[in-house]
Structure formats: C-alpha cells, structure tokens
Design a protein around this motif. Structure first.
Motif, PDB file in Angstrom:
ATOM      1  N   GLU A   1       0.833  -1.203   0.000  1.00 10.50           N
ATOM      2  CA  GLU A   1       0.000   0.000   0.000  1.00 10.50           C
ATOM      3  C   GLU A   1       0.872   1.259   0.000  1.00 10.50           C
ATOM      4  OE1 GLU A   1      -2.484  -0.313   3.361  1.00 10.50           O
ATOM      5  OE2 GLU A   1      -3.690  -1.982   2.588  1.00 10.50           O
TER       6      GLU A   1
ATOM      7  N   THR B   1       3.901   1.563  -1.241  1.00 13.28           N
ATOM      8  CA  THR B   1       4.507   1.701  -2.567  1.00 13.28           C
ATOM      9  C   THR B   1       3.522   2.290  -3.556  1.00 13.28           C
ATOM     10  OG1 THR B   1       5.926  -0.213  -2.093  1.00 13.28           O
ATOM     11  CG2 THR B   1       5.670   0.434  -4.393  1.00 13.28           C
ATOM     12  N   ALA B   2       2.270   1.837  -3.481  1.00 11.47           N
ATOM     13  CA  ALA B   2       1.247   2.378  -4.385  1.00 11.47           C
ATOM     14  C   ALA B   2       1.007   3.860  -4.105  1.00 11.47           C
ATOM     15  CB  ALA B   2      -0.050   1.577  -4.218  1.00 11.47           C
TER      16      ALA B   2
ATOM     17  N   ASP C   1       4.005   5.851  -5.499  1.00 10.50           N
ATOM     18  CA  ASP C   1       3.955   5.932  -6.969  1.00 10.50           C
ATOM     19  C   ASP C   1       2.881   6.900  -7.426  1.00 10.50           C
ATOM     20  OD1 ASP C   1       6.000   4.120  -7.077  1.00 10.50           O
ATOM     21  OD2 ASP C   1       4.701   2.373  -7.348  1.00 10.50           O
TER      22      ASP C   1
END
Length: 476
Positions: free
Chosen positions: A221, A223-224, A227
């Motif tokens: 979560e 990392t998302a 990004d």
C-alpha cells in the motif's frame, strides 16, 4: 562523515536550487527580450544565443530533477511500515514457553517409565535368583547323597542340571521382555514429544506468517501511495515550469507594449567603497594614531643622552716631578693647618663594637675624592680647609692621613664638556655628604669627622672648577 551527511546534502541541495532559480529568473527574461527587441546582430546575437541556451538548459535541468525527485520527496514523507515487533516477540515467547513445557513433560514421563521398568526387572531377577538357587541346592544334595551311599545318581543329576538351565533361560526371556516393553514405552513417549514440538512450531510459523503477510500488505500500500503521489507531484512541477515560462513571456510583452523602461538610480552607497573597506581603514587609522601618539609621548619623556666621560688619567708623566706626598700621623684634633693644597684622607678602620648603618656607608665610600686643586690665577679663591671642627665624642685613634698636592693647571687644557662633567660629579658628592650631615644633626648625633672633611674637599673642588669654567667661557 556519516554524522554530517544530512548537512552536506542540504547545503548542496540549497546551492543547486539557488543556481537553478536564480539562473531562470535572469536568463528567461533576457531571452524573451532578445526576441521582442530583435537583438540578432553583432554582440547582441551572441548574448541572445547565450541566454536562450542557458535558459533552455536550466529549464530542462530543473524539470528533470523535479520529475525524478518527486517520488523521493513523497517517499521521505510517507511513513515506512514496520513489522509488529511486539506481536512477533509475543509469538516467540509463547513458542519458547511451549517448547520448554513439552520438554519438561517428556523428561518427567520418560524418567517415570524407566524407573517403573527398572523395578519390574529387579523383581523378576529376584524371583529367578531364588528359583535357580533352589535348583542348585537340589543338585548339591544329589552329590552329597552319592558321597554318603557310594551310589551313582546320574539321571537325577542330569535332571537337576536341566532344571537350572531352564530357569536361567526363563530369567533371560523375562528380562528381555521387560526391556523390550521399556523401549517401546520410551519410543512412544519420544514420538509424542516430537509431535507436540511439531505442533508448537507449526502454530508459531502460522502466527509469524500472518504478521509477515500484514507487513507485506502495508508495504505494498505504501509503494502504491508513493507511486501515485510521486507521479502527480512530478507532473505538477513540470506544469509549474510552463506556468513560470508563460508568466515571464507575458510580463515582458506587457512591459514592451506599455513602454516601461528601467533606469538606473545611483546613490552614495553605490559609488562609495564597500563597508568592510571603510571599516578596515577606520581600524587602521585608529591603530596608527594610538601607537604613534604613544611613541611620541615616550620619546618626549626620554632624557637626552649624557655627555661622554673621559677616562681618568692615573698620572701625567710630564708632572712626575711635581708630585709630593706628605705622611702625617694624627692622634687628636690639634687645630693645625697644613695649607690649602693639603688633603687629609682617613684610612678605613673599623672600631670595636657595633657599627651603625651611616658609619658603614661612610666607610664604604672612603675618601676616594680627588685632591683639591690649587688656587687658579683668576676667579674666586676656594675656601681653605680648616681643621677646627667641634670636638667629637669619639675616642682618639691613630689614623694615617695622606696629603696629596696636585696643581690645578693640569685641568687648564681640559675640554669644557669634561670640566662640566667633573663639576657635576663633585656637586653630587657635595650634596650627598651635606645630606648626611643634616641627617645626623636632625637625629641629635655628632657629625662624623670624615663627613665634614668630604664636604670641605668637594666644596673646594666645586669653587675651583667653577672659576676655571667661568674663565674658559669668558675666553670663548
């Protein structure tokens, strides 16, 4: 270096930001003005190319750095997920406690089982020991009977031996059975123990796997999020650069169309030296003024150098025939006079008893004065030496007095500065002896004879040298 890495990185980032932002604020407006005012000839063309190239390079660098660092910025802001260390630690504690409990159970059960089978084995051995002993006793009785009767009982002996062998075989079989049962029981306990450990381990792994799954989900979560927000921030910085470029172009077009022109207004501070230069000059002038003032005051208080002294001549070879030495022995003050050209010098003689400080000082000086001069041809006559001093309370002593006669003509050819120097020296000695006399009179003490002689001797020298100097000055 590790402790200062953050400070170094911050300083480098600030420097790069200043270069990029300052360069864009200078080069972009100048590049736009170059196109608006058509500066495409001569040196203006060179400046136009420089401004355009630098502006494009700075914009590209700023956009690239902003685009690449957007994710880094978001990544530094979003909190990094952490494993539930407390849950993992609790699961580990439960796992260790369960292992210890199962091990303790296995140890107690195996000990009890081994002890139980050891007791059975001892009971069987005891039972068979009695039976075998009875059979052996029976065989022994048969041997005894043969000895008593003289007959042979071979069949009975064989039967008794066979019985003993059977009993030993039965004992071995019983012992082997008990040991086999013990081994089976211990094996069952070991298998049960291993099964319990495997179950405990599986439970621990399941718990840690669940925690790891939660951690990986939180990490995914994050990392998302990085990004998503990082990409948005990257495009936002690029859009901001285009907005900056558009605003600069519009501002320069508006300035050209409105006829606004920039003029330079000079102030006194623009043409004056820098502040640090003026501060340095002020400090230097203050320092120079103070140090030179001190030097001038010190020089003003410094006395002039004294006149050079002429080494004293021991004797004049041309006047050897004029030297006269008179030796007298004076036992008491008789009031006699030997003329104006006789000097009385008392020898150093320490009296028996305690010595006062003023007496010691008088003796240390001794009468090292020069003999009084003869009366000059002109000028005031020096007062004659009189020996009619008031009687002292000192006991009479046998003292040796030396009388040395020296003509004043020896100083007639002496230079005026040398005569002044000698006059100064005799005045100083006259003052010192006079002060001694006054000090003794204030204390109510009797003035020493040698002090009075020294005063008279130096007064004669002062008068004679003064007359000689006045005569020389009158000649000049």
């Amino acid at each position: 270096m590790g402790g200062y890495a953050w400070h170094v990185a911050a300083a480098v980032a600030l420097l790069v930001t200043l270069i990029l932002e300052g360069g864009l604020r200078i080069t972009i407006p100048q590049a736009v003005d170059s196109f608006l005012y058509k500066r495409f000839e001569g040196l203006d063309l060179a400046l136009t190319v420089i401004y355009v190239v630098l502006g494009i390079g700075l914009m590209a660098t700023s956009g690239y750095i902003s685009f690449q660092n957007s994710k880094i910025i978001v990544d530094s802001v979003v909190v990094e997920p952490e494993r539930d260390s407390l849950a993992i630690q609790g699961a580990r504690i439960d796992y260790n406690a369960s292992q210890a409990k199962v091990a303790e159970t296995y140890r107690n059960d195996s000990t009890a089982t081994a002890q139980r089978y050891q007791e059975r084995l001892a009971a069987e051995q005891t039972a068979f020991t009695g039976k075998i002993g009875a059979a052996k006793r029976e065989l022994s009785n048969i041997y005894n009977r043969e000895r008593r009767t003289g007959q042979s009982f071979a069949t009975a002996k064989d039967a008794a031996r066979q019985k003993i062998a059977n009993l030993e075989a039965e004992e071995a079989t019983a012992i082997a059975g008990i040991k086999a049962e013990e081994a089976e029981a211990l094996a069952a306990l070991l298998a049960e123990h291993k099964g319990a450990l495997a179950e405990i381990k599986a439970t621990y792994e399941q718990a840690t796997a669940s925690l790891e799954i939660d951690f990986q989900e939180a990490k995914g979560e994050r990392t998302a999020t990085v990004d998503g927000y990082g990409g948005g921030l990257a495009y936002f910085t690029v859009i901001s650069l285009f907005i900056f470029l558009a605003s600069v172009i519009l501002e320069r077009i508006y300035a050209k169309g409105s006829g606004i022109k920039e003029t330079i207004e000079l102030s006194q501070y623009d043409i004056s030296p820098p502040a640090y230069v003026e501060a340095w000059h002020a400090f230097r002038e203050r320092f120079q003024t103070n140090i030179r003032t001190r030097i001038a005051n010190f020089a003003a208080k410094t006395p002039p150098p004294p006149l050079p002294t002429v080494p004293t001549e021991l004797y004049d070879p041309t006047q050897l025939s004029n030297i006269t030495i008179n030796l007298k022995i004076q036992q008491e003050d008789t009031g006699e006079q030997d003329g104006d050209r006789t000097i009385y010098i008392q020898p150093k003689r320490r009296q028996i008893g305690f010595t006062r400080k003023d007496d010691a000082q008088d003796r240390t000086r001794a009468y090292d004065h020069e003999p009084p001069p003869t009366k000059p041809d002109s000028g005031p006559e020096p007062p004659p030496r009189t020996s009619h001093e008031p009687p002292t309370t000192e006991p009479p002593s046998h003292e040796v007095l030396w009388a040395v006669k020296a003509p004043l003509d020896n100083y007639a050819d002496m230079a005026l500065p040398d005569l002044l120097q000698r006059l100064k020296r005799h005045k100083k000695r006259l003052g010192e002896q006079t002060q001694k006399k006054l000090a003794a009179e204030r204390k109510g003490e009797t003035v020493q004879r040698r002090t009075l002689d020294a005063i008279e001797n130096n007064r004669n020298w002062v008068n004679s040298l003064t007359a000689l100097i006045n005569q020389k000055q009158g000649k000049q």
